[in-house]
Scaffold this motif. Sequence first.
Motif, PDB file in Angstrom:
ATOM      1  N   ILE A  30       2.636 -11.699  12.233  1.00  0.00           N
ATOM      2  CA  ILE A  30       3.251 -10.376  12.362  1.00  0.00           C
ATOM      3  C   ILE A  30       4.032 -10.314  13.673  1.00  0.00           C
ATOM      4  CG2 ILE A  30       1.521  -9.175  10.977  1.00  0.00           C
ATOM      5  CD1 ILE A  30       0.314  -8.138  13.604  1.00  0.00           C
ATOM      6  N   PHE A  31       4.934  -9.337  13.752  1.00  0.00           N
ATOM      7  CA  PHE A  31       5.695  -9.102  14.973  1.00  0.00           C
ATOM      8  C   PHE A  31       5.256  -7.756  15.539  1.00  0.00           C
ATOM      9  CE2 PHE A  31       8.198 -12.092  12.590  1.00  0.00           C
ATOM     10  CZ  PHE A  31       8.618 -12.973  13.564  1.00  0.00           C
ATOM     11  N   GLU A  32       4.855  -7.766  16.810  1.00  0.00           N
ATOM     12  CA  GLU A  32       4.313  -6.567  17.438  1.00  0.00           C
ATOM     13  C   GLU A  32       5.002  -6.302  18.772  1.00  0.00           C
ATOM     14  OE1 GLU A  32      -0.364  -6.791  16.368  1.00  0.00           O
ATOM     15  OE2 GLU A  32       0.363  -8.283  17.801  1.00  0.00           O
ATOM     16  N   ARG A  42       2.421 -12.899  16.408  1.00  0.00           N
ATOM     17  CA  ARG A  42       0.992 -13.189  16.498  1.00  0.00           C
ATOM     18  C   ARG A  42       0.396 -13.360  15.109  1.00  0.00           C
ATOM     19  NH1 ARG A  42      -3.834 -10.305  16.374  1.00  0.00           N
ATOM     20  NH2 ARG A  42      -2.746  -8.359  15.941  1.00  0.00           N
ATOM     21  N   ASP A  43      -0.563 -14.249  14.994  1.00  0.00           N
ATOM     22  CA  ASP A  43      -1.285 -14.451  13.743  1.00  0.00           C
ATOM     23  C   ASP A  43      -2.507 -13.542  13.754  1.00  0.00           C
ATOM     24  OD1 ASP A  43      -3.196 -15.451  11.812  1.00  0.00           O
ATOM     25  OD2 ASP A  43      -1.967 -17.248  11.676  1.00  0.00           O
ATOM     26  N   THR A  44      -2.617 -12.667  12.759  1.00  0.00           N
ATOM     27  CA  THR A  44      -3.724 -11.705  12.717  1.00  0.00           C
ATOM     28  C   THR A  44      -5.055 -12.353  12.357  1.00  0.00           C
ATOM     29  OG1 THR A  44      -3.274 -11.125  10.411  1.00  0.00           O
ATOM     30  CG2 THR A  44      -2.225  -9.774  12.109  1.00  0.00           C
ATOM     31  N   VAL A  45      -5.030 -13.547  11.798  1.00  0.00           N
ATOM     32  CA  VAL A  45      -6.270 -14.229  11.431  1.00  0.00           C
ATOM     33  C   VAL A  45      -6.871 -14.935  12.650  1.00  0.00           C
ATOM     34  CG1 VAL A  45      -7.293 -16.007   9.965  1.00  0.00           C
ATOM     35  CG2 VAL A  45      -5.520 -14.515   9.051  1.00  0.00           C
ATOM     36  N   SER A  46      -6.066 -15.718  13.340  1.00  0.00           N
ATOM     37  CA  SER A  46      -6.563 -16.513  14.469  1.00  0.00           C
ATOM     38  C   SER A  46      -6.368 -15.821  15.819  1.00  0.00           C
ATOM     39  CB  SER A  46      -5.841 -17.862  14.506  1.00  0.00           C
ATOM     40  OG  SER A  46      -4.466 -17.669  14.794  1.00  0.00           O
ATOM     41  N   ASP A  47      -5.579 -14.753  15.862  1.00  0.00           N
ATOM     42  CA  ASP A  47      -5.207 -14.058  17.100  1.00  0.00           C
ATOM     43  C   ASP A  47      -4.307 -14.919  17.985  1.00  0.00           C
ATOM     44  OD1 ASP A  47      -5.587 -11.428  17.609  1.00  0.00           O
ATOM     45  OD2 ASP A  47      -7.405 -11.653  18.789  1.00  0.00           O
ATOM     46  N   PHE A  67       4.523   6.925  10.329  1.00  0.00           N
ATOM     47  CA  PHE A  67       3.094   6.674  10.180  1.00  0.00           C
ATOM     48  C   PHE A  67       2.720   5.422   9.394  1.00  0.00           C
ATOM     49  CE2 PHE A  67       3.329  11.345  10.636  1.00  0.00           C
ATOM     50  CZ  PHE A  67       2.572  11.475  11.790  1.00  0.00           C
ATOM     51  N   LEU A  68       3.464   5.099   8.364  1.00  0.00           N
ATOM     52  CA  LEU A  68       3.024   4.057   7.441  1.00  0.00           C
ATOM     53  C   LEU A  68       3.479   2.673   7.905  1.00  0.00           C
ATOM     54  CD1 LEU A  68       3.663   5.885   4.076  1.00  0.00           C
ATOM     55  CD2 LEU A  68       1.590   5.824   5.463  1.00  0.00           C
ATOM     56  N   ARG A  69       2.510   1.775   8.050  1.00  0.00           N
ATOM     57  CA  ARG A  69       2.787   0.409   8.478  1.00  0.00           C
ATOM     58  C   ARG A  69       2.050  -0.561   7.554  1.00  0.00           C
ATOM     59  NH1 ARG A  69       6.235   2.666  10.569  1.00  0.00           N
ATOM     60  NH2 ARG A  69       6.530   3.084  12.773  1.00  0.00           N
ATOM     61  N   ASP A  70       2.630  -1.737   7.405  1.00  0.00           N
ATOM     62  CA  ASP A  70       1.951  -2.808   6.681  1.00  0.00           C
ATOM     63  C   ASP A  70       0.886  -3.386   7.601  1.00  0.00           C
ATOM     64  OD1 ASP A  70       3.621  -2.541   4.479  1.00  0.00           O
ATOM     65  OD2 ASP A  70       5.088  -3.958   5.282  1.00  0.00           O
ATOM     66  N   ASN A  71      -0.108  -3.984   7.025  1.00  0.00           N
ATOM     67  CA  ASN A  71      -1.142  -4.654   7.797  1.00  0.00           C
ATOM     68  C   ASN A  71      -1.389  -6.022   7.171  1.00  0.00           C
ATOM     69  OD1 ASN A  71      -3.138  -5.166   9.645  1.00  0.00           O
ATOM     70  ND2 ASN A  71      -4.678  -3.905   8.650  1.00  0.00           N
ATOM     71  N   PRO A  72      -0.391  -6.913   7.278  1.00  0.00           N
ATOM     72  CA  PRO A  72      -0.500  -8.193   6.572  1.00  0.00           C
ATOM     73  C   PRO A  72      -1.488  -9.144   7.242  1.00  0.00           C
ATOM     74  CG  PRO A  72       1.443  -8.195   7.927  1.00  0.00           C
ATOM     75  CD  PRO A  72       0.843  -6.815   8.030  1.00  0.00           C
ATOM     76  N   ALA A 119       1.254  -2.045  21.185  1.00  0.00           N
ATOM     77  CA  ALA A 119       2.028  -0.816  20.981  1.00  0.00           C
ATOM     78  C   ALA A 119       2.586  -0.729  19.567  1.00  0.00           C
ATOM     79  CB  ALA A 119       3.148  -0.732  22.015  1.00  0.00           C
ATOM     80  N   GLY A 120       1.946  -1.402  18.605  1.00  0.00           N
ATOM     81  CA  GLY A 120       2.358  -1.275  17.210  1.00  0.00           C
ATOM     82  C   GLY A 120       3.354  -2.328  16.770  1.00  0.00           C
ATOM     83  N   ASP A 121       3.928  -2.071  15.609  1.00  0.00           N
ATOM     84  CA  ASP A 121       4.881  -3.010  15.008  1.00  0.00           C
ATOM     85  C   ASP A 121       6.174  -3.081  15.811  1.00  0.00           C
ATOM     86  OD1 ASP A 121       3.063  -3.346  12.998  1.00  0.00           O
ATOM     87  OD2 ASP A 121       4.214  -2.325  11.457  1.00  0.00           O
ATOM     88  N   ALA A 122       6.768  -4.257  15.827  1.00  0.00           N
ATOM     89  CA  ALA A 122       8.075  -4.456  16.464  1.00  0.00           C
ATOM     90  C   ALA A 122       9.171  -4.340  15.414  1.00  0.00           C
ATOM     91  CB  ALA A 122       8.140  -5.838  17.114  1.00  0.00           C
TER      92      ALA A 122
END
Length: 121
Positions: free
Chosen positions: A54-56, A72-77, A45-50, A21-24
Amino acid sequence: MLLIYCPYCEEERSELEFRNAGDAHIVRPENIAGISDEEFEQYFFLRDNPKGLIFERWRHIHGCGRFFNAARDTVSDRFYLTYKAGEPKPDLSTLLPTANEPVAQDKNAQEQTAQKEGSAE
């Protein structure tokens, strides 16, 4: 298959039961009607995508139906932790492994490593 821990149901369930549900921790403007279009665009609308941690917000749609937050880690999931909505954002230093600490592997990675080691002998 990825398992996600629901902090309300207090159990790990299949990723198929959840939706992102997007960024926390997005702070809503106090007077949203009084902000400019540019400020509204930035908020809505504008969010970072590091790359990395990340916190979601997530929702357990095929379970309790409640929203919760996850680190969650966006690289390893990899999910480092999940926590109830409304709880404060955890300290990053307590989540990330130090240079001397091995990073935990998920179950699939452990099985693949064991298979490779077994076939190498």
